[in-house]
Motif scaffolding. Structure first.
Motif, mmCIF file in Angstrom:
data_model
loop_
_atom_site.group_PDB
_atom_site.id
_atom_site.type_symbol
_atom_site.label_atom_id
_atom_site.label_comp_id
_atom_site.label_asym_id
_atom_site.label_seq_id
_atom_site.Cartn_x
_atom_site.Cartn_y
_atom_site.Cartn_z
ATOM 1 N N THR A 17 37.571 -10.811 70.401
ATOM 2 C CA THR A 17 38.674 -12.439 69.811
ATOM 3 C C THR A 17 40.199 -12.214 69.598
ATOM 4 O OG1 THR A 17 37.580 -12.004 67.914
ATOM 5 C CG2 THR A 17 36.036 -12.999 68.914
ATOM 6 N N SER A 18 40.192 -10.422 69.881
ATOM 7 C CA SER A 18 41.349 -10.130 70.365
ATOM 8 C C SER A 18 41.971 -8.861 71.509
ATOM 9 C CB SER A 18 41.717 -9.956 69.503
ATOM 10 O OG SER A 18 41.330 -8.327 69.112
ATOM 11 N N PHE A 19 42.936 -8.498 71.211
ATOM 12 C CA PHE A 19 43.354 -7.945 72.077
ATOM 13 C C PHE A 19 42.409 -6.534 72.351
ATOM 14 C CE2 PHE A 19 46.702 -9.796 73.525
ATOM 15 C CZ PHE A 19 46.678 -10.656 74.677
ATOM 16 N N ARG A 20 42.544 -6.143 71.368
ATOM 17 C CA ARG A 20 42.003 -4.953 70.223
ATOM 18 C C ARG A 20 40.329 -4.541 70.016
ATOM 19 N NH1 ARG A 20 45.247 -1.391 67.534
ATOM 20 N NH2 ARG A 20 43.359 -0.525 65.867
ATOM 21 N N THR A 21 39.447 -5.989 70.620
ATOM 22 C CA THR A 21 38.177 -6.138 70.602
ATOM 23 C C THR A 21 37.700 -6.445 71.624
ATOM 24 O OG1 THR A 21 38.622 -8.413 69.425
ATOM 25 C CG2 THR A 21 38.154 -6.639 68.026
ATOM 26 N N SER B 192 52.987 9.592 84.437
ATOM 27 C CA SER B 192 52.429 10.351 84.265
ATOM 28 C C SER B 192 50.942 10.238 83.378
ATOM 29 C CB SER B 192 53.608 11.250 82.691
ATOM 30 O OG SER B 192 53.256 10.447 81.910
ATOM 31 N N GLU B 193 50.432 8.914 82.924
ATOM 32 C CA GLU B 193 49.428 8.519 82.719
ATOM 33 C C GLU B 193 49.648 7.319 82.535
ATOM 34 O OE1 GLU B 193 47.483 10.552 81.176
ATOM 35 O OE2 GLU B 193 48.510 12.385 80.450
ATOM 36 N N PRO B 194 47.702 6.801 83.179
ATOM 37 C CA PRO B 194 47.963 5.291 83.317
ATOM 38 C C PRO B 194 48.449 4.405 82.212
ATOM 39 C CG PRO B 194 45.576 6.333 82.978
ATOM 40 C CD PRO B 194 46.532 7.771 82.863
ATOM 41 N N LEU B 195 48.200 2.881 81.766
ATOM 42 C CA LEU B 195 48.750 2.556 80.607
ATOM 43 C C LEU B 195 47.625 2.266 80.610
ATOM 44 C CD1 LEU B 195 51.548 0.759 82.138
ATOM 45 C CD2 LEU B 195 51.510 2.344 80.583
ATOM 46 N N VAL B 196 46.914 3.421 79.573
ATOM 47 C CA VAL B 196 45.172 2.749 79.047
ATOM 48 C C VAL B 196 45.818 3.133 77.314
ATOM 49 C CG1 VAL B 196 43.208 4.420 78.286
ATOM 50 C CG2 VAL B 196 43.582 3.847 80.250
ATOM 51 N N PRO B 197 45.421 1.808 76.091
ATOM 52 C CA PRO B 197 45.539 1.963 74.995
ATOM 53 C C PRO B 197 45.691 2.630 73.864
ATOM 54 C CG PRO B 197 45.513 -0.502 75.722
ATOM 55 C CD PRO B 197 45.410 0.190 77.022
ATOM 56 N N GLY B 198 46.305 3.884 73.681
ATOM 57 C CA GLY B 198 45.906 4.737 72.677
ATOM 58 C C GLY B 198 46.269 6.148 73.655
ATOM 59 N N ILE B 199 46.254 7.018 75.033
ATOM 60 C CA ILE B 199 46.282 7.545 75.749
ATOM 61 C C ILE B 199 47.441 8.343 75.776
ATOM 62 C CG2 ILE B 199 46.845 6.854 77.534
ATOM 63 C CD1 ILE B 199 44.671 8.905 78.747
ATOM 64 N N LYS C 261 43.129 14.015 74.243
ATOM 65 C CA LYS C 261 42.555 13.396 75.741
ATOM 66 C C LYS C 261 41.561 13.359 76.098
ATOM 67 C CE LYS C 261 47.474 12.586 76.423
ATOM 68 N NZ LYS C 261 48.813 12.238 77.234
ATOM 69 N N GLU C 262 41.314 15.431 76.173
ATOM 70 C CA GLU C 262 39.853 15.537 77.198
ATOM 71 C C GLU C 262 38.472 15.059 76.118
ATOM 72 O OE1 GLU C 262 39.527 20.192 76.288
ATOM 73 O OE2 GLU C 262 41.645 19.979 77.396
ATOM 74 N N ASP C 263 38.524 14.701 74.949
ATOM 75 C CA ASP C 263 37.467 13.828 74.567
ATOM 76 C C ASP C 263 37.910 12.658 74.657
ATOM 77 O OD1 ASP C 263 36.888 16.399 73.013
ATOM 78 O OD2 ASP C 263 38.061 16.150 70.673
ATOM 79 N N ARG C 264 38.684 12.161 75.257
ATOM 80 C CA ARG C 264 38.721 10.628 75.465
ATOM 81 C C ARG C 264 38.649 10.081 74.836
ATOM 82 N NH1 ARG C 264 40.966 9.685 79.856
ATOM 83 N NH2 ARG C 264 39.845 8.127 79.988
ATOM 84 N N ALA C 265 39.172 10.402 73.597
ATOM 85 C CA ALA C 265 39.364 9.414 72.042
ATOM 86 C C ALA C 265 39.917 8.334 72.350
ATOM 87 C CB ALA C 265 39.394 9.849 70.381
ATOM 88 N N VAL C 266 40.245 6.997 72.558
ATOM 89 C CA VAL C 266 41.539 6.019 73.369
ATOM 90 C C VAL C 266 40.620 4.795 73.463
ATOM 91 C CG1 VAL C 266 42.124 7.576 75.522
ATOM 92 C CG2 VAL C 266 40.696 6.030 75.649
ATOM 93 N N LEU C 267 41.364 3.754 72.492
ATOM 94 C CA LEU C 267 40.788 2.301 72.271
ATOM 95 C C LEU C 267 40.296 1.619 73.304
ATOM 96 C CD1 LEU C 267 44.205 1.171 70.897
ATOM 97 C CD2 LEU C 267 42.150 2.366 69.246
ATOM 98 N N PHE C 268 40.461 1.957 75.150
ATOM 99 C CA PHE C 268 39.442 1.356 75.908
ATOM 100 C C PHE C 268 39.328 2.860 76.792
ATOM 101 C CE2 PHE C 268 41.935 -1.509 74.628
ATOM 102 C CZ PHE C 268 40.691 -2.749 74.066
#
Length: 273
Positions: free
Chosen positions: A52-56, A200-207, A215-222
């Motif tokens: 229902t939003s960008f974050r979800t 340098s990094e893709p436009l992935v929110p949080g990375i 970053k190795e843990d892939r703890a990103v929003l998406f």
């Protein structure tokens, strides 16, 4: 009387050109294969709801069919990864209630910076007539670039968001149940869209705001990314065509030299008595 071996020289030139064409065909084979669409993903784990939003926003893979139910007037969000050289096509089908007034539906696509991306072509907005069963929408984005100027609005590799909503509806139809069908596919454009440089990094929110260890843990929003990982940006089939072009130029030079050398060279066959 002197004779010239023009026939032999021509045969040699034909062989040289044939070899060049064969090399061109072998090089074009992988490039043509890369432009074919990727196979569809397994539908057994296809998402059945939308955010229902960008974050979800609900994550979907390219080639994967996603479905969701909602109410007329809701904002429905999905997200998908798009990499360098891809030209994504977003398709949505909205199944409307049995009885309803005329409604106007629209899909919008945003990149990882939440910049709205224009559609090259496709029915991004459509009006469904009263009591029609469904409405189909489509948006073909521009080709994703490996790098762009900071002031430009070019599509860049990373996460993309799809928002589906109704923009024109009478108050009496608000809250009616609708079923949606979402699918994203891409065409590989290849070296014709290649540019010098890469992010340098893709436009992935949080990375971009995390340390190397995080970053190795892939703890990103998406967390979704292309099947083969994010492209480095330096390789494209443009390198293949550059090499083939150099080979063709060299072979053409050899063929031209043999033709001109043979035309002015006397034959070694002794003249008839």
């Amino acid at each position: 009387m002197r004779t010239v071996r023009v026939g032999t020289v021509r045969v040699g030139a034909v062989r040289v050109v044939s070899a060049a064409l064969l090399a061109l065909g072998l090089a074009a084979g992988p490039a043509a294969a890369d432009s074919s669409p990727s196979p569809s993903q397994d539908t057994s784990s296809a998402p059945t709801q939308a955010g229902t939003s960008f974050r979800t926003a609900t994550e979907i893979e390219q080639g994967q069919r996603a479905t969701a139910s909602g109410s007329t007037g809701d904002y429905l969000y999905w997200s998908f990864p798009a990499d360098t050289g891809q030209r994504p096509t977003v398709r949505a089908t909205v199944k409307l209630p049995d009885t309803h007034a005329a409604q106007t539906w629209q899909i919008d696509v945003y990149d990882g910076l939440r910049r709205r991306q224009a559609c090259q072509y496709g029915a991004q907005t459509r009006t469904a007539a009263a009591d029609s069963a469904s409405v189909e929408l489509a948006c073909v984005l521009r080709t994703v670039r490996a790098w762009s100027e900071p002031w430009a609005n070019d599509p860049l590799p990373g996460t993309y968001y799809v928002r589906l909503t109704v923009t024109g509806v009478p108050t009496s139809d608000l809250g009616l149940r609708v079923d949606t069908d979402m699918r994203v596919e891409s065409k590989e454009i290849g070296g014709s869209a290649a540019v010098d440089g890469s992010l340098s990094e893709p436009l992935v929110p949080g990375i971009a705001v995390k340390s190397e260890g995080e970053k190795e843990d892939r703890a990103v929003l998406f967390g979704l990314e292309p099947e083969d990982g994010w492209a480095s940006g330096w390789w494209s089939d443009r390198w293949v065509w550059t090499v083939v072009g150099g080979m063709l130029a060299a072979l053409a030079g050899v063929a031209g030299y043999r033709l001109t050398r043979g035309a002015g060279r006397p034959s070694r066959v002794p003249p008839a008595a």
